[in-house]
Design a protein around this motif. Structure first.
Motif, PDB file in Angstrom:
ATOM      1  N   PRO A 115       0.834  -1.206   0.000  1.00  0.00           N
ATOM      2  CA  PRO A 115       0.000   0.000   0.000  1.00  0.00           C
ATOM      3  C   PRO A 115       0.873   1.262   0.000  1.00  0.00           C
ATOM      4  CG  PRO A 115      -0.004  -1.052   2.164  1.00  0.00           C
ATOM      5  CD  PRO A 115       0.810  -1.922   1.260  1.00  0.00           C
ATOM      6  N   ARG A 116       0.303   2.341  -0.523  1.00  0.00           N
ATOM      7  CA  ARG A 116       1.019   3.618  -0.583  1.00  0.00           C
ATOM      8  C   ARG A 116       1.394   4.081   0.829  1.00  0.00           C
ATOM      9  NH1 ARG A 116       2.120   7.904  -3.702  1.00  0.00           N
ATOM     10  NH2 ARG A 116       1.617  10.034  -3.061  1.00  0.00           N
ATOM     11  N   ILE A 117       2.566   4.665   0.951  1.00  0.00           N
ATOM     12  CA  ILE A 117       2.986   5.268   2.228  1.00  0.00           C
ATOM     13  C   ILE A 117       2.744   6.773   2.121  1.00  0.00           C
ATOM     14  CG2 ILE A 117       4.910   5.674   3.810  1.00  0.00           C
ATOM     15  CD1 ILE A 117       6.076   2.992   2.988  1.00  0.00           C
ATOM     16  N   TYR A 118       1.821   7.251   2.933  1.00  0.00           N
ATOM     17  CA  TYR A 118       1.450   8.673   2.878  1.00  0.00           C
ATOM     18  C   TYR A 118       2.327   9.508   3.806  1.00  0.00           C
ATOM     19  CZ  TYR A 118      -2.723   7.431   0.258  1.00  0.00           C
ATOM     20  OH  TYR A 118      -3.578   6.982  -0.710  1.00  0.00           O
ATOM     21  N   LEU A 119       2.298  10.815   3.533  1.00  0.00           N
ATOM     22  CA  LEU A 119       3.112  11.748   4.321  1.00  0.00           C
ATOM     23  C   LEU A 119       2.660  11.808   5.778  1.00  0.00           C
ATOM     24  CD1 LEU A 119       5.382  13.946   3.671  1.00  0.00           C
ATOM     25  CD2 LEU A 119       3.517  15.587   3.868  1.00  0.00           C
ATOM     26  N   SER A 120       1.350  11.953   5.986  1.00  0.00           N
ATOM     27  CA  SER A 120       0.846  12.148   7.350  1.00  0.00           C
ATOM     28  C   SER A 120      -0.646  11.811   7.396  1.00  0.00           C
ATOM     29  CB  SER A 120       1.073  13.611   7.765  1.00  0.00           C
ATOM     30  OG  SER A 120       0.637  13.824   9.084  1.00  0.00           O
ATOM     31  N   PRO A 121      -0.946  10.505   7.279  1.00  0.00           N
ATOM     32  CA  PRO A 121      -2.363  10.126   7.187  1.00  0.00           C
ATOM     33  C   PRO A 121      -3.059  10.152   8.552  1.00  0.00           C
ATOM     34  CG  PRO A 121      -0.996   8.166   7.145  1.00  0.00           C
ATOM     35  CD  PRO A 121      -0.049   9.339   7.223  1.00  0.00           C
ATOM     36  N   PRO A 122      -4.395  10.185   8.572  1.00  0.00           N
ATOM     37  CA  PRO A 122      -5.128  10.097   9.838  1.00  0.00           C
ATOM     38  C   PRO A 122      -4.812   8.791  10.562  1.00  0.00           C
ATOM     39  CG  PRO A 122      -6.591  10.676   8.023  1.00  0.00           C
ATOM     40  CD  PRO A 122      -5.288  10.281   7.412  1.00  0.00           C
ATOM     41  N   HIS A 123      -4.904   8.826  11.889  1.00  0.00           N
ATOM     42  CA  HIS A 123      -4.613   7.639  12.707  1.00  0.00           C
ATOM     43  C   HIS A 123      -5.716   7.536  13.766  1.00  0.00           C
ATOM     44  CE1 HIS A 123      -1.336   5.390  15.279  1.00  0.00           C
ATOM     45  NE2 HIS A 123      -2.429   4.677  15.101  1.00  0.00           N
ATOM     46  N   MET A 124      -6.716   6.716  13.446  1.00  0.00           N
ATOM     47  CA  MET A 124      -7.911   6.624  14.310  1.00  0.00           C
ATOM     48  C   MET A 124      -7.844   5.396  15.212  1.00  0.00           C
ATOM     49  SD  MET A 124      -9.980   9.119  13.746  1.00  0.00           S
ATOM     50  CE  MET A 124      -9.285  10.514  12.864  1.00  0.00           C
ATOM     51  N   GLY A 125      -8.573   5.452  16.311  1.00  0.00           N
ATOM     52  CA  GLY A 125      -8.651   4.320  17.224  1.00  0.00           C
ATOM     53  C   GLY A 125     -10.088   4.043  17.617  1.00  0.00           C
ATOM     54  N   PRO A 126     -10.290   3.089  18.516  1.00  0.00           N
ATOM     55  CA  PRO A 126     -11.653   2.684  18.878  1.00  0.00           C
ATOM     56  C   PRO A 126     -12.452   3.778  19.589  1.00  0.00           C
ATOM     57  CG  PRO A 126      -9.989   1.503  20.188  1.00  0.00           C
ATOM     58  CD  PRO A 126      -9.262   2.275  19.155  1.00  0.00           C
ATOM     59  N   ASP A 127     -11.790   4.625  20.383  1.00  0.00           N
ATOM     60  CA  ASP A 127     -12.517   5.673  21.101  1.00  0.00           C
ATOM     61  C   ASP A 127     -13.196   6.642  20.134  1.00  0.00           C
ATOM     62  OD1 ASP A 127     -11.654   4.605  23.429  1.00  0.00           O
ATOM     63  OD2 ASP A 127     -10.693   6.427  24.196  1.00  0.00           O
ATOM     64  N   GLU A 128     -12.467   6.975  19.069  1.00  0.00           N
ATOM     65  CA  GLU A 128     -12.998   7.931  18.097  1.00  0.00           C
ATOM     66  C   GLU A 128     -14.290   7.372  17.481  1.00  0.00           C
ATOM     67  OE1 GLU A 128      -9.985   7.149  18.731  1.00  0.00           O
ATOM     68  OE2 GLU A 128      -8.492   8.511  17.905  1.00  0.00           O
ATOM     69  N   ARG A 129     -14.247   6.074  17.146  1.00  0.00           N
ATOM     70  CA  ARG A 129     -15.403   5.435  16.509  1.00  0.00           C
ATOM     71  C   ARG A 129     -16.592   5.430  17.473  1.00  0.00           C
ATOM     72  NH1 ARG A 129     -17.628   0.497  15.142  1.00  0.00           N
ATOM     73  NH2 ARG A 129     -18.175   0.438  12.927  1.00  0.00           N
ATOM     74  N   GLY A 130     -16.312   5.055  18.721  1.00  0.00           N
ATOM     75  CA  GLY A 130     -17.371   4.980  19.724  1.00  0.00           C
ATOM     76  C   GLY A 130     -18.010   6.339  19.970  1.00  0.00           C
TER      77      GLY A 130
ATOM     78  N   THR B 243      16.278  23.319  -0.463  1.00  0.00           N
ATOM     79  CA  THR B 243      17.081  22.170  -0.016  1.00  0.00           C
ATOM     80  C   THR B 243      16.320  21.181   0.869  1.00  0.00           C
ATOM     81  OG1 THR B 243      17.841  23.425   1.895  1.00  0.00           O
ATOM     82  CG2 THR B 243      19.246  23.501  -0.052  1.00  0.00           C
ATOM     83  N   GLY B 244      15.084  21.517   1.242  1.00  0.00           N
ATOM     84  CA  GLY B 244      14.370  20.691   2.222  1.00  0.00           C
ATOM     85  C   GLY B 244      13.451  19.659   1.590  1.00  0.00           C
ATOM     86  N   LEU B 245      13.118  18.649   2.372  1.00  0.00           N
ATOM     87  CA  LEU B 245      12.148  17.631   1.958  1.00  0.00           C
ATOM     88  C   LEU B 245      11.479  17.064   3.211  1.00  0.00           C
ATOM     89  CD1 LEU B 245      11.218  16.153  -0.693  1.00  0.00           C
ATOM     90  CD2 LEU B 245      12.758  14.298  -0.024  1.00  0.00           C
ATOM     91  N   CYS B 246      10.137  16.921   3.170  1.00  0.00           N
ATOM     92  CA  CYS B 246       9.391  16.335   4.295  1.00  0.00           C
ATOM     93  C   CYS B 246       9.163  14.852   3.997  1.00  0.00           C
ATOM     94  CB  CYS B 246       8.034  17.014   4.465  1.00  0.00           C
ATOM     95  SG  CYS B 246       8.133  18.794   4.660  1.00  0.00           S
ATOM     96  N   LEU B 247       9.497  14.016   4.955  1.00  0.00           N
ATOM     97  CA  LEU B 247       9.386  12.549   4.786  1.00  0.00           C
ATOM     98  C   LEU B 247       8.104  12.025   5.442  1.00  0.00           C
ATOM     99  CD1 LEU B 247      13.072  11.540   5.653  1.00  0.00           C
ATOM    100  CD2 LEU B 247      12.058  11.950   3.383  1.00  0.00           C
ATOM    101  N   PRO B 248       7.646  10.836   5.037  1.00  0.00           N
ATOM    102  CA  PRO B 248       6.466  10.247   5.674  1.00  0.00           C
ATOM    103  C   PRO B 248       6.654  10.211   7.193  1.00  0.00           C
ATOM    104  CG  PRO B 248       7.071   8.960   3.758  1.00  0.00           C
ATOM    105  CD  PRO B 248       8.163   9.974   3.958  1.00  0.00           C
ATOM    106  N   SER B 249       5.696  10.766   7.923  1.00  0.00           N
ATOM    107  CA  SER B 249       5.879  10.976   9.367  1.00  0.00           C
ATOM    108  C   SER B 249       4.662  10.581  10.187  1.00  0.00           C
ATOM    109  CB  SER B 249       6.170  12.462   9.625  1.00  0.00           C
ATOM    110  OG  SER B 249       7.211  12.940   8.814  1.00  0.00           O
ATOM    111  N   GLY B 250       3.691   9.928   9.571  1.00  0.00           N
ATOM    112  CA  GLY B 250       2.461   9.596  10.286  1.00  0.00           C
ATOM    113  C   GLY B 250       2.710   8.695  11.483  1.00  0.00           C
ATOM    114  N   SER B 251       1.910   8.859  12.542  1.00  0.00           N
ATOM    115  CA  SER B 251       2.148   8.075  13.752  1.00  0.00           C
ATOM    116  C   SER B 251       1.857   6.588  13.534  1.00  0.00           C
ATOM    117  CB  SER B 251       1.316   8.633  14.913  1.00  0.00           C
ATOM    118  OG  SER B 251       0.020   8.980  14.492  1.00  0.00           O
TER     119      SER B 251
END
Ligand SMILES: Cc1ncc(COP(=O)(O)O)c(C=O)c1O
Length: 380
Positions: free
Chosen positions: A2-17, A347-355
């Motif tokens: 699967p694609r590796i995104y820069l900073s995708p959402p990171h959801m857990g069970p509490d959010e769903r509930g 000169t800069g570059l942002c790398l994939p950093s999602g939790s």
């Protein structure tokens, strides 16, 4: 893979509930118990008196500018190295941005250049209506000298903490430094509600006014009475429910992002031409995005070359924000300095950093980066 995104959402069970609870309660509106609770919980998390949940960080910035009295024809001093939303909000208030260059080590607004510009603007009778400073990529700006310069000249200070929720400066939380501050819960942020924002302040009267302006400025009357132009800027109760769940894991998200940055540092420590900005000693960044400096001569490829190579393997990376003074839409605006921000952009570059980035994902990013075809003449 699967694609590796820069900073995708990171959801857990509490959010769903919590989201389902909001849905089932039929509070499907831009107000409700989750909105009120999200405001209280965020204010308490950062240690500030008051908060208003809004539809975006940009909306929070727009209202912040209005609250401190910015009017059409005014000027507002702001960071040139930022996302366009910061400067756009200034134009929504009818004001014109003046861009201040970045400090080479923190990448945030240079306090020295800000102090000089304030001094000379005030001496010429052109006192800016506000100063709007960004906490870039999750690291706080150097707030003490910035706040002192603003206080010296009686200019209101706004903090754009959109990227910095969870960061600290001298033990205090990001979002507590200006007269008013703005957070973003856009999909790419350290915690997200899909879209959303929060305006915070120590002053309850300002936050009350923000709620009034954000709900179409309805005067107290049983019918619809308006003596001020208002906006439709409140956050949905459904999204506030998601935000409450995300806030519960914010501390963990900061630790995860900081660990990712530390792993990148370790894995790329011996790669010639790749360097990491040093974290300012005055605080703790939330490490929202891990960014690198690329010395194209030494590494043998440009940041653009690395980005294309990563992209070919379905790994998302991004250039740093293109400074506002280099944007066609802000070409007419004054800039103080500008070469530092322009150099960082080049000169800069942002790398994939999602939790949610796994150690295996991170390893793949590092190996792919290291295997970028070298097409630049090497300095040595
Ligand atoms: C520095 C900065 N300011 C403002 C914003 C705007 O926030 P929003 O997308 O929630 O409107 C963002 C990000 O999106 C940002 O990175």
């Amino acid at each position: 893979m699967p694609r590796i995104y820069l900073s995708p959402p990171h959801m857990g069970p509490d959010e769903r509930g919590l989201l389902l609870d909001a849905f089932d309660s039929n509070w499907v509106a831009p107000l409700g118990p989750h909105v009120d609770a999200f405001e209280r919980e965020l204010a308490s998390f950062i240690g500030i008196g008051h908060a208003a949940a809004l539809s975006s960080g940009t909306a929070a910035l727009h209202l912040a500018l209005l609250l401190v009295g910015v009017k059409p024809g005014d000027t507002v001093l702001t960071s040139t190295l930022t996302f366009a939303a910061t400067a756009n909000a200034i134009t929504y208030a009818g004001a014109t941005p003046v861009f201040i260059d970045a400090d080479e080590t923190t990448w945030n607004m240079s306090p020295a250049l800000l102090a000089e510009e304030l001094e000379s603007a005030v001496a010429q009778g052109k006192r800016p209506a506000a100063v709007l400073v960004v906490d870039l990529y999750g690291q706080c700006a150097d707030w003490d000298p910035i706040a002192a310069a603003c206080a010296r000249h009686g200019v209101p200070l706004i903090e754009d903490a959109a990227e910095a929720l969870g960061a600290t400066y001298r033990g205090r939380a990001a979002g507590t430094f200006g007269d008013v501050a703005a957070f973003s819960f856009n999909g790419n942020k350290i915690i997200t509600t899909a879209g959303g924002g929060m305006l915070v302040s120590q002053r309850g009267d300002l936050v009350e006014r923000a709620r009034f302006l954000a709900t179409q400025a309805r005067d107290p009357a049983p019918h619809y009475e308006h003596s001020t132009i208002g906006y439709n800027y409140r956050l949905s109760n459904l999204l506030a429910a998601v935000g409450r769940g995300q806030l519960r894991v914010l501390g963990e998200r900061v630790r995860q992002r900081r660990a990712i940055r530390a792993r990148y540092r370790a894995a790329l420590a011996d790669t010639p031409g790749i360097a990491f900005p040093t974290e300012a000693a005055y605080g703790e960044s939330n490490a929202w995005l891990t960014c690198i400096h690329v010395d194209a001569n030494e590494f043998g490829a440009t940041p653009a070359g690395i980005r294309k190579h990563l992209e070919a393997r379905d790994i998302e990376s991004r250039p740093l924000w293109k400074p506002m003074h280099l944007q066609p839409v802000f070409r007419h605006c004054r800039v103080v300095g500008g070469t530092v921000a322009a150099g960082l952009f080049a000169t800069g570059l942002c790398l994939p950093s999602g939790s949610s980035l796994t150690p295996a994902d991170l390893q793949l990013v590092v190996e792919t980066l290291k295997s970028t075809p070298r097409d630049q003449p090497r300095a040595r």
